[in-house]
Design a protein around this motif. Structure first.
Motif, PDB file in Angstrom:
ATOM      1  N   SER A  29       0.798  -1.230   0.000  1.00  0.00           N
ATOM      2  CA  SER A  29       0.000   0.000   0.000  1.00  0.00           C
ATOM      3  C   SER A  29       0.832   1.282   0.000  1.00  0.00           C
ATOM      4  N   GLY A  30       2.107   1.163   0.404  1.00  0.00           N
ATOM      5  CA  GLY A  30       2.941   2.357   0.516  1.00  0.00           C
ATOM      6  C   GLY A  30       2.922   2.978   1.901  1.00  0.00           C
ATOM      7  N   GLY A  31       2.124   2.404   2.811  1.00  0.00           N
ATOM      8  CA  GLY A  31       2.107   2.913   4.183  1.00  0.00           C
ATOM      9  C   GLY A  31       0.871   3.742   4.478  1.00  0.00           C
ATOM     10  N   ILE A  32       0.630   3.977   5.750  1.00  0.00           N
ATOM     11  CA  ILE A  32      -0.590   4.636   6.196  1.00  0.00           C
ATOM     12  C   ILE A  32      -0.728   6.066   5.676  1.00  0.00           C
ATOM     13  N   PHE A  33       0.400   6.749   5.445  1.00  0.00           N
ATOM     14  CA  PHE A  33       0.322   8.127   4.956  1.00  0.00           C
ATOM     15  C   PHE A  33      -0.064   8.169   3.477  1.00  0.00           C
ATOM     16  N   ARG A  34       0.455   7.229   2.689  1.00  0.00           N
ATOM     17  CA  ARG A  34       0.165   7.212   1.256  1.00  0.00           C
ATOM     18  C   ARG A  34      -1.167   6.548   0.948  1.00  0.00           C
ATOM     19  N   ASP A  35      -1.615   5.658   1.825  1.00  0.00           N
ATOM     20  CA  ASP A  35      -2.810   4.886   1.538  1.00  0.00           C
ATOM     21  C   ASP A  35      -4.051   5.441   2.229  1.00  0.00           C
ATOM     22  N   CYS A  36      -3.937   5.820   3.471  1.00  0.00           N
ATOM     23  CA  CYS A  36      -5.092   6.241   4.269  1.00  0.00           C
ATOM     24  C   CYS A  36      -5.141   7.753   4.473  1.00  0.00           C
ATOM     25  N   ALA A  37      -4.089   8.313   5.044  1.00  0.00           N
ATOM     26  CA  ALA A  37      -4.102   9.728   5.430  1.00  0.00           C
ATOM     27  C   ALA A  37      -4.080  10.679   4.237  1.00  0.00           C
ATOM     28  N   VAL A  38      -3.845  10.161   3.027  1.00  0.00           N
ATOM     29  CA  VAL A  38      -3.872  11.052   1.860  1.00  0.00           C
ATOM     30  C   VAL A  38      -5.231  11.733   1.714  1.00  0.00           C
ATOM     31  N   HIS A  39      -6.300  11.042   2.118  1.00  0.00           N
ATOM     32  CA  HIS A  39      -7.623  11.667   2.060  1.00  0.00           C
ATOM     33  C   HIS A  39      -7.688  12.871   3.003  1.00  0.00           C
ATOM     34  N   ASP A  40      -7.087  12.725   4.177  1.00  0.00           N
ATOM     35  CA  ASP A  40      -7.042  13.837   5.124  1.00  0.00           C
ATOM     36  C   ASP A  40      -6.184  14.966   4.573  1.00  0.00           C
ATOM     37  N   PHE A  41      -5.028  14.611   4.000  1.00  0.00           N
ATOM     38  CA  PHE A  41      -4.139  15.636   3.438  1.00  0.00           C
ATOM     39  C   PHE A  41      -4.847  16.410   2.333  1.00  0.00           C
ATOM     40  N   ASP A  42      -5.577  15.687   1.480  1.00  0.00           N
ATOM     41  CA  ASP A  42      -6.276  16.371   0.396  1.00  0.00           C
ATOM     42  C   ASP A  42      -7.341  17.304   0.943  1.00  0.00           C
ATOM     43  N   VAL A  43      -8.132  16.822   1.912  1.00  0.00           N
ATOM     44  CA  VAL A  43      -9.269  17.623   2.347  1.00  0.00           C
ATOM     45  C   VAL A  43      -8.833  18.848   3.154  1.00  0.00           C
ATOM     46  N   ILE A  44      -7.760  18.736   3.952  1.00  0.00           N
ATOM     47  CA  ILE A  44      -7.339  19.924   4.706  1.00  0.00           C
ATOM     48  C   ILE A  44      -6.685  20.950   3.784  1.00  0.00           C
ATOM     49  N   ARG A  45      -6.011  20.489   2.753  1.00  0.00           N
ATOM     50  CA  ARG A  45      -5.444  21.414   1.770  1.00  0.00           C
ATOM     51  C   ARG A  45      -6.569  22.100   0.999  1.00  0.00           C
ATOM     52  N   TRP A  46      -7.590  21.344   0.634  1.00  0.00           N
ATOM     53  CA  TRP A  46      -8.745  21.872  -0.109  1.00  0.00           C
ATOM     54  C   TRP A  46      -9.524  22.869   0.734  1.00  0.00           C
ATOM     55  N   VAL A  47      -9.793  22.518   1.982  1.00  0.00           N
ATOM     56  CA  VAL A  47     -10.599  23.388   2.849  1.00  0.00           C
ATOM     57  C   VAL A  47      -9.874  24.686   3.185  1.00  0.00           C
TER      58      VAL A  47
END
Length: 338
Positions: A163-181
């Motif tokens: 998967s590439g790890g929790i940051f690349r697989d899971c937390a990317v959704h959080d990274f995208d949404v906080i950058r977007w917001v």
């Protein structure tokens, strides 16, 4: 009316097949996967046309393509569709690493073919309302944004391994949404994590629980919490804190929490439940809206969701978080870009 091709019929691909065939704008669906038995099963279930290879699907006269295969195949499949001039929806991430994502993005940009990336939280009504409140100035100057993603249980370890790890697989959704917001770019990341569950996480160089502090170029701070174990259900929340107000998404009746305040202990009090089981039931309508927006893109409309450029920026954040976890120090985005 639009005919789409769907590549990959695993967990998310099969879910997309169900969503796509329910959209009134879709007149036909062509599906393919490495497993012929799965292709036959999905085609029969949804009245889709089976293709015995990616090449056959791309040559079948589809108007656009949805890539929902395993992460390592995303870049190759998206580029194959783009080379045919086919508008493409690619599940996150666009490639396995940030550097590869940047390379793929350059090729796509030169092609002029529209490619939308699958970050469905942007299409959730509550998350969009938080974005609107921030953009309108209703919260005042934004100082903190918090994003939480906790799965009820880990995916299979074979998936975790690649998967590439929790940051690349899971937390990317959080990274995208906080950058977007926030509308701000990340300049520095500090990440920490631990393994408190399956020891295979350690063997694969991953963690099952992580916390990330993000510093934005506009001065706001982001706090991200990600975990693979949350037995009560799928927990996904967003909070935006400003000088004048706070707005939240995810605090609905399905929030998988138990309110410890004795005044709210009676059955039926908030949250009334049942808890969200997983991301697919939490974001069913968001996925539907996202894919409907992609059909509009196929018809010539601009991309309303995440672009490939957005996906590259998120990939750099995940790269910085991975490096920060390894080194135990804050890591600037400009460091990993180099």
């Amino acid at each position: 009316m639009t005919t789409l091709g769907l590549i990959g019929l695993g967990r998310i691909g099969a879910f997309h097949a169900d969503t796509l065939t329910s959209l009134p704008e879709i007149s036909g669906l062509v599906v393919t996967d490495e497993r012929p038995d799965v292709v036959a099963e999905v085609a029969a279930k949804y009245g889709a046309r089976p293709a015995d290879s990616v090449e056959a699907l791309l040559s079948s006269g589809v108007d656009g393509v949805v890539v929902a295969a395993a992460t390592p195949a995303h870049a190759e499949l998206a580029l194959a569709a783009v080379e045919r001039g086919l508008p493409t929806f690619c599940e996150k991430p666009i490639a396995s690493t940030a550097a590869e994502s940047a390379r793929v993005a350059e090729i796509i940009a030169r092609s002029g073919v529209p490619v939308q990336v699958g970050y469905q939280r942007r299409f959730d009504a509550a998350f969009a309302a938080v974005k609107e409140a921030v953009d309108s100035g209703a919260v005042g100057a934004l100082h903190t944004v918090r994003s939480t993603t906790m799965d009820p249980a880990p995916p299979p370890m074979d998936y975790i391994k690649g998967s590439g790890g929790i940051f690349r697989d899971c937390a990317v959704h959080d990274f995208d949404v906080i950058r977007w917001v926030t509308g701000q770019e990340v300049v520095e990341v500090y990440a920490t994590g631990s393994v408190q569950g399956d020891p295979l996480f350690t063997e694969y160089g991953d963690v099952d629980t992580a916390a990330i502090v993000v510093r934005f170029d506009g001065g706001a701070l982001g706090l991200v919490s990600a975990a693979r174990y949350n037995g009560r259900g799928y927990d996904c929340r967003l909070e935006a804190h400003g000088f004048d107000d706070t707005v939240v998404a995810g605090w609905d009746q399905g929030a998988p929490v138990r309110n410890a305040d004795p005044r709210f202990a009676a059955p039926g009090d908030f949250p009334a439940g049942p808890p969200h089981h997983f991301f697919m039931d939490r974001f069913t309508e968001a996925f539907r809206t996202e894919l409907s927006a992609f059909v509009d893109v196929v018809g010539g409309a601009p991309i309303r969701g995440a672009t490939v450029a957005d996906a590259v920026e998120v990939a750099w954040i995940a790269e910085a978080a991975t490096e920060s976890l390894r080194r135990g120090v804050p890591v600037r985005i400009e460091e990993v870009r180099q």
